[in-house]
Design a protein around this motif. Structure first.
Motif, PDB file in Angstrom:
ATOM      1  N   LEU A  57     -15.541  -7.679 -11.578  1.00 43.72           N
ATOM      2  CA  LEU A  57     -16.708  -6.883 -11.168  1.00 43.72           C
ATOM      3  C   LEU A  57     -16.604  -5.421 -11.602  1.00 43.72           C
ATOM      4  CD1 LEU A  57     -17.448  -8.257  -7.581  1.00 43.72           C
ATOM      5  CD2 LEU A  57     -18.645  -8.736  -9.706  1.00 43.72           C
ATOM      6  N   LEU A  58     -15.438  -5.003 -12.078  1.00 42.80           N
ATOM      7  CA  LEU A  58     -15.271  -3.609 -12.510  1.00 42.80           C
ATOM      8  C   LEU A  58     -16.250  -3.284 -13.628  1.00 42.80           C
ATOM      9  CD1 LEU A  58     -13.847  -0.875 -12.554  1.00 42.80           C
ATOM     10  CD2 LEU A  58     -12.052  -1.903 -13.979  1.00 42.80           C
ATOM     11  N   MET A  59     -16.339  -4.161 -14.613  1.00 43.63           N
ATOM     12  CA  MET A  59     -17.246  -3.916 -15.743  1.00 43.63           C
ATOM     13  C   MET A  59     -18.701  -3.971 -15.291  1.00 43.63           C
ATOM     14  SD  MET A  59     -16.566  -2.998 -18.733  1.00 43.63           S
ATOM     15  CE  MET A  59     -17.818  -2.261 -19.790  1.00 43.63           C
ATOM     16  N   THR A  60     -18.986  -4.840 -14.317  1.00 42.70           N
ATOM     17  CA  THR A  60     -20.355  -4.925 -13.781  1.00 42.70           C
ATOM     18  C   THR A  60     -20.755  -3.604 -13.140  1.00 42.70           C
ATOM     19  OG1 THR A  60     -20.002  -7.280 -13.339  1.00 42.70           O
ATOM     20  CG2 THR A  60     -21.884  -6.235 -12.264  1.00 42.70           C
ATOM     21  N   VAL A  61     -19.830  -3.036 -12.394  1.00 40.73           N
ATOM     22  CA  VAL A  61     -20.096  -1.737 -11.752  1.00 40.73           C
ATOM     23  C   VAL A  61     -20.340  -0.673 -12.811  1.00 40.73           C
ATOM     24  CG1 VAL A  61     -19.054   0.102 -10.368  1.00 40.73           C
ATOM     25  CG2 VAL A  61     -18.798  -2.279  -9.647  1.00 40.73           C
ATOM     26  N   ILE A  62     -19.519  -0.651 -13.863  1.00 40.78           N
ATOM     27  CA  ILE A  62     -19.664   0.362 -14.910  1.00 40.78           C
ATOM     28  C   ILE A  62     -21.009   0.228 -15.623  1.00 40.78           C
ATOM     29  CG2 ILE A  62     -18.740   1.130 -17.140  1.00 40.78           C
ATOM     30  CD1 ILE A  62     -15.939   0.371 -16.071  1.00 40.78           C
ATOM     31  N   ARG A  63     -21.435  -1.029 -15.859  1.00 39.46           N
ATOM     32  CA  ARG A  63     -22.673  -1.246 -16.612  1.00 39.46           C
ATOM     33  C   ARG A  63     -23.934  -1.004 -15.784  1.00 39.46           C
ATOM     34  NH1 ARG A  63     -22.795  -7.038 -18.749  1.00 39.46           N
ATOM     35  NH2 ARG A  63     -24.817  -6.321 -19.520  1.00 39.46           N
ATOM     36  N   GLU A  96     -10.897  -0.321 -19.277  1.00 47.19           N
ATOM     37  CA  GLU A  96     -12.166   0.085 -18.662  1.00 47.19           C
ATOM     38  C   GLU A  96     -12.109   1.501 -18.088  1.00 47.19           C
ATOM     39  OE1 GLU A  96     -11.869  -4.422 -18.041  1.00 47.19           O
ATOM     40  OE2 GLU A  96     -10.541  -2.685 -18.079  1.00 47.19           O
ATOM     41  N   MET A  97     -10.893   1.995 -17.828  1.00 46.14           N
ATOM     42  CA  MET A  97     -10.765   3.309 -17.219  1.00 46.14           C
ATOM     43  C   MET A  97     -11.206   4.427 -18.162  1.00 46.14           C
ATOM     44  SD  MET A  97      -9.871   3.192 -14.098  1.00 46.14           S
ATOM     45  CE  MET A  97     -10.642   1.632 -13.727  1.00 46.14           C
ATOM     46  N   ILE A  98     -11.278   4.119 -19.475  1.00 47.28           N
ATOM     47  CA  ILE A  98     -11.802   5.114 -20.427  1.00 47.28           C
ATOM     48  C   ILE A  98     -13.272   5.384 -20.110  1.00 47.28           C
ATOM     49  CG2 ILE A  98     -12.292   5.573 -22.865  1.00 47.28           C
ATOM     50  CD1 ILE A  98      -9.906   3.774 -23.539  1.00 47.28           C
ATOM     51  N   LEU A  99     -13.981   4.299 -19.805  1.00 46.41           N
ATOM     52  CA  LEU A  99     -15.394   4.449 -19.428  1.00 46.41           C
ATOM     53  C   LEU A  99     -15.532   5.170 -18.090  1.00 46.41           C
ATOM     54  CD1 LEU A  99     -16.610   0.858 -20.428  1.00 46.41           C
ATOM     55  CD2 LEU A  99     -16.939   2.985 -21.703  1.00 46.41           C
ATOM     56  N   VAL A 100     -14.612   4.867 -17.152  1.00 47.34           N
ATOM     57  CA  VAL A 100     -14.626   5.553 -15.851  1.00 47.34           C
ATOM     58  C   VAL A 100     -14.385   7.039 -16.051  1.00 47.34           C
ATOM     59  CG1 VAL A 100     -13.431   5.760 -13.637  1.00 47.34           C
ATOM     60  CG2 VAL A 100     -13.898   3.493 -14.599  1.00 47.34           C
ATOM     61  N   ASN A 102     -15.113   8.830 -18.651  1.00 51.27           N
ATOM     62  CA  ASN A 102     -16.345   9.430 -19.176  1.00 51.27           C
ATOM     63  C   ASN A 102     -17.369   9.653 -18.069  1.00 51.27           C
ATOM     64  OD1 ASN A 102     -15.442   9.516 -21.824  1.00 51.27           O
ATOM     65  ND2 ASN A 102     -16.185   7.446 -22.291  1.00 51.27           N
ATOM     66  N   ASN A 103     -17.456   8.680 -17.163  1.00 57.76           N
ATOM     67  CA  ASN A 103     -18.378   8.829 -16.035  1.00 57.76           C
ATOM     68  C   ASN A 103     -17.993  10.012 -15.149  1.00 57.76           C
ATOM     69  OD1 ASN A 103     -18.443   7.630 -12.822  1.00 57.76           O
ATOM     70  ND2 ASN A 103     -20.377   7.960 -13.893  1.00 57.76           N
ATOM     71  N   LEU A 104     -16.702  10.158 -14.912  1.00 60.13           N
ATOM     72  CA  LEU A 104     -16.239  11.292 -14.087  1.00 60.13           C
ATOM     73  C   LEU A 104     -16.528  12.617 -14.786  1.00 60.13           C
ATOM     74  CD1 LEU A 104     -12.816   9.863 -12.832  1.00 60.13           C
ATOM     75  CD2 LEU A 104     -14.886  10.197 -11.480  1.00 60.13           C
ATOM     76  N   ARG A 105     -16.359  12.653 -16.123  1.00 62.30           N
ATOM     77  CA  ARG A 105     -16.648  13.890 -16.860  1.00 62.30           C
ATOM     78  C   ARG A 105     -18.128  14.230 -16.744  1.00 62.30           C
ATOM     79  NH1 ARG A 105     -15.191  12.383 -21.459  1.00 62.30           N
ATOM     80  NH2 ARG A 105     -13.085  13.216 -21.652  1.00 62.30           N
ATOM     81  N   ASN A 106     -18.977  13.209 -16.831  1.00 63.33           N
ATOM     82  CA  ASN A 106     -20.423  13.456 -16.695  1.00 63.33           C
ATOM     83  C   ASN A 106     -20.765  14.000 -15.312  1.00 63.33           C
ATOM     84  OD1 ASN A 106     -20.854  12.531 -19.289  1.00 63.33           O
ATOM     85  ND2 ASN A 106     -21.293  10.426 -18.652  1.00 63.33           N
ATOM     86  N   ASP A 107     -20.117  13.433 -14.276  1.00 57.31           N
ATOM     87  CA  ASP A 107     -20.381  13.913 -12.913  1.00 57.31           C
ATOM     88  C   ASP A 107     -19.853  15.332 -12.702  1.00 57.31           C
ATOM     89  OD1 ASP A 107     -21.683  11.641 -12.216  1.00 57.31           O
ATOM     90  OD2 ASP A 107     -20.008  10.718 -11.135  1.00 57.31           O
ATOM     91  N   LEU A 108     -18.782  15.684 -13.421  1.00 56.45           N
ATOM     92  CA  LEU A 108     -18.260  17.059 -13.323  1.00 56.45           C
ATOM     93  C   LEU A 108     -19.198  18.063 -13.990  1.00 56.45           C
ATOM     94  CD1 LEU A 108     -14.439  16.514 -13.991  1.00 56.45           C
ATOM     95  CD2 LEU A 108     -15.512  17.109 -11.827  1.00 56.45           C
ATOM     96  N   ASN A 109     -20.071  17.568 -14.846  1.00 55.00           N
ATOM     97  CA  ASN A 109     -21.073  18.430 -15.496  1.00 55.00           C
ATOM     98  C   ASN A 109     -22.474  18.195 -14.936  1.00 55.00           C
ATOM     99  OD1 ASN A 109     -19.374  19.767 -17.414  1.00 55.00           O
ATOM    100  ND2 ASN A 109     -19.232  17.841 -18.553  1.00 55.00           N
ATOM    101  N   HIS A 110     -22.554  17.453 -13.843  1.00 50.71           N
ATOM    102  CA  HIS A 110     -23.857  17.092 -13.263  1.00 50.71           C
ATOM    103  C   HIS A 110     -24.590  18.348 -12.769  1.00 50.71           C
ATOM    104  CE1 HIS A 110     -26.799  14.917 -10.806  1.00 50.71           C
ATOM    105  NE2 HIS A 110     -26.405  13.808 -11.433  1.00 50.71           N
ATOM    106  N   PRO A 111     -25.900  18.398 -12.924  1.00 46.96           N
ATOM    107  CA  PRO A 111     -26.642  19.596 -12.452  1.00 46.96           C
ATOM    108  C   PRO A 111     -26.635  19.762 -10.936  1.00 46.96           C
ATOM    109  CG  PRO A 111     -28.151  17.882 -13.244  1.00 46.96           C
ATOM    110  CD  PRO A 111     -26.777  17.452 -13.632  1.00 46.96           C
ATOM    111  N   ASN A 112     -26.370  18.662 -10.201  1.00 45.12           N
ATOM    112  CA  ASN A 112     -26.356  18.771  -8.740  1.00 45.12           C
ATOM    113  C   ASN A 112     -24.972  19.215  -8.249  1.00 45.12           C
ATOM    114  OD1 ASN A 112     -25.790  17.355  -5.940  1.00 45.12           O
ATOM    115  ND2 ASN A 112     -28.002  17.614  -6.092  1.00 45.12           N
TER     116      ASN A 112
END
Length: 505
Positions: A57-63, A96-100, A102-112
């Protein structure tokens, strides 16, 4: 085998007879409705915490969950990243943690700002350097974010990473020191100083030395960390004690009770001068009077007890302030206060103390209840002890205590009668006044044990003819007219004496 060795941090109860399987959870996660995704994430996290392994389910969560911008889902994602296995059976990081990452980097740059701050706080809990390393530049950039919530969590993130993996961010203390010098937000400044305190103490000391005059204007959370640093620095370098003690003395005016308490504790630990101890004791007594929480009062009283063992003379000056704690209805507080008071008694203060005890015991008259009875017994014991230590003060308090020889509580009445007996034996100069009071209160005695003591006292200490005559008159009055008959309606349980045969002329 590896799964069996995992630590299970939480066990959750399911209302359903069987928990959902992977396919049901996947269906919820792939749903287009945010509410269903939220329910699926909650179920998945619960199962992970219960030790259920669902790696597919890890990949399902990422997608299907990561692309969503819903704040609740973002929060659940952070929790999921925390509990999910990030390494494979061989101990290496999952691809899969490479994708995670990237997601964390995006959240660190999130406008909120909220999402940025929560993600930075989550990074404090990560222990995988492979995930953290690519995020270091983004974390540093957040140290200069316009919102204080982001900055303070960025500092905590740098602190946590440097503490666990200093090679990832070798310039961490230097970067955070710049934040400390330019920061205006209290919480952020405190976090920065806390990091320097634990990781680069020389930088923290340098900052404190340059800003000693401004410490009184800092927030209370930062002041508490500064006080901790002062204690540590002075222990290692006693020659700097004087300038730091002056800083502590200025913090006694802080509106924060926590800061005042820590100031007093630090001052006692670092100095034994009478001025310092007096300032600490004065702060403790102020906290004792101002705080309504019984736990705080008990903690302060324990500190005063410790202070009393080392500096009794200083505390003797403040005995009346300490005794204000008797106004609390809590028996533990009253008991501890009386214990301190007894040890601090001196010829100078015993008169004032006795007056307070007399007022306190007078307040208990006419009031019943277990707490009131127990408090009265504690006061009687305290007066008893004080009168033995300072017999000159007994003259004023014995008459007050003797009013309780007829107390409904037999224990208190017996203790008073034994105290009176002790006073009569040890201090002959008080006998006349005590015997006069005893004859006046004899009629109020209800307990047979107290009556036995009182009769023995009359027989032993009524030595003059006038005293003997007065004693017989009192006894005759209390016994009533002959013949001695049971009172009407008293039955077998009456307290009157059994009928006696009339004497024949």
């Amino acid at each position: 085998m590896a799964a069996a060795e995992r630590n299970c941090t939480l066990l959750l109860h399911y209302d359903k007879s069987t928990p959902p399987n992977e396919d049901e959870i996947r269906e919820e996660l792939e749903s287009k409705e945010v509410e269903k995704k939220i329910e699926g994430m909650k179920t998945l996290i619960s199962l992970q915490l219960n030790g259920e392994m669902m790696p597919k389910l890890l990949m399902t969560v990422i997608r299907f969950v990561v692309p969503e911008n819903d704040h609740k889902l973002k929060k659940l994602l952070i929790i999921y990243w925390e509990v999910v296995d990030k390494t494979g059976p061989d101990g290496k990081l999952l691809p899969e943690m490479i994708l995670v990452c990237n997601n964390l980097r995006n959240d660190l740059n999130h406008p909120n700002e909220y999402i940025r701050g929560c993600t930075l706080r989550f990074l404090c809990k990560l222990k995988e350097p492979e995930i953290l390393e690519p995020l270091i530049p983004t974390i540093k950039a957040n140290l200069e974010h316009r919102h204080s919530f982001v900055r303070r969590n960025a500092v905590l993130s740098v602190f946590s990473i440097y503490k666990s993996f200093d090679y990832l961010i070798p310039d961490g203390p230097e970067v955070v020191e710049k934040v400390l010098l330019t920061e205006s937000d209290t919480s952020c400044k405190r976090n920065a100083f806390l990091m320097l305190f634990h990781t680069a103490q020389d930088r923290a000391v340098a900052f404190l030395t340059e800003n000693l005059d401004q410490v009184a204007g800092y927030g209370d959370t930062l002041q508490l960390v500064i006080l901790e640093l002062i204690r540590k620095v002075v222990r290692s370098n006693p020659y700097d004690k004087s300038k730091y003690i002056r800083c502590i003395l200025t913090l006694f005016n802080s509106p924060s009770n926590a800061v005042v308490y820590e100031c007093a504790s630090a001052l006692v630990a670092l100095s034994s001068s009478a001025t310092a101890i007096r300032a600490a004791a004065n702060s403790y007594t102020q906290l004792l009077a101002s705080q309504s929480d019984n736990n705080i009062k008990l903690i302060v009283l324990e500190r005063l007890q410790d202070l009393k063992r080392q500096h009794p003379k200083v505390l003797q000056e403040m005995i009346m302030d300490i005794m204000r704690a008797l106004s609390s209805p809590n028996l533990d507080i009253r008991k501890k206060t009386l214990e301190i008071m007894i040890d601090l008694l001196s010829p100078k203060n015993v008169g004032e103390v006795m007056q307070v005890l007399k007022k306190e015991i007078a307040k208990t008259q006419g009031e019943e209840g277990d707490k009131n009875t127990e408090y009265r017994a504690m006061l009687i014991r305290a007066i008893h002890t004080a009168a033995i230590k300072f017999p000159d003060s007994a003259a004023s308090v014995v008459p007050v205590l003797m009013d309780f020889m007829g107390d409904a509580n037999q224990g208190s009445a017996v203790e008073v009668s034994l105290f009176v007996r002790e006073m009569l034996e040890a201090y002959p100069q008080l006998r006349e006044s005590i015997m006069r009071k005893l004859l006046g209160t004899f009629a109020s005695i209800h307990s047979s044990r107290v009556a036995r003591v009182a009769l023995w006292l009359l027989g032993e200490y009524c030595t003059e003819a006038a005293e003997v005559a007065s004693a017989f008159t009192t006894l005759k009055t209390c016994l009533g007219e002959l013949p001695f008959l049971p009172e009407a309606g008293s039955g077998d349980g009456g307290t009157a004496a059994p009928p006696q045969p009339r004497a024949e002329g």
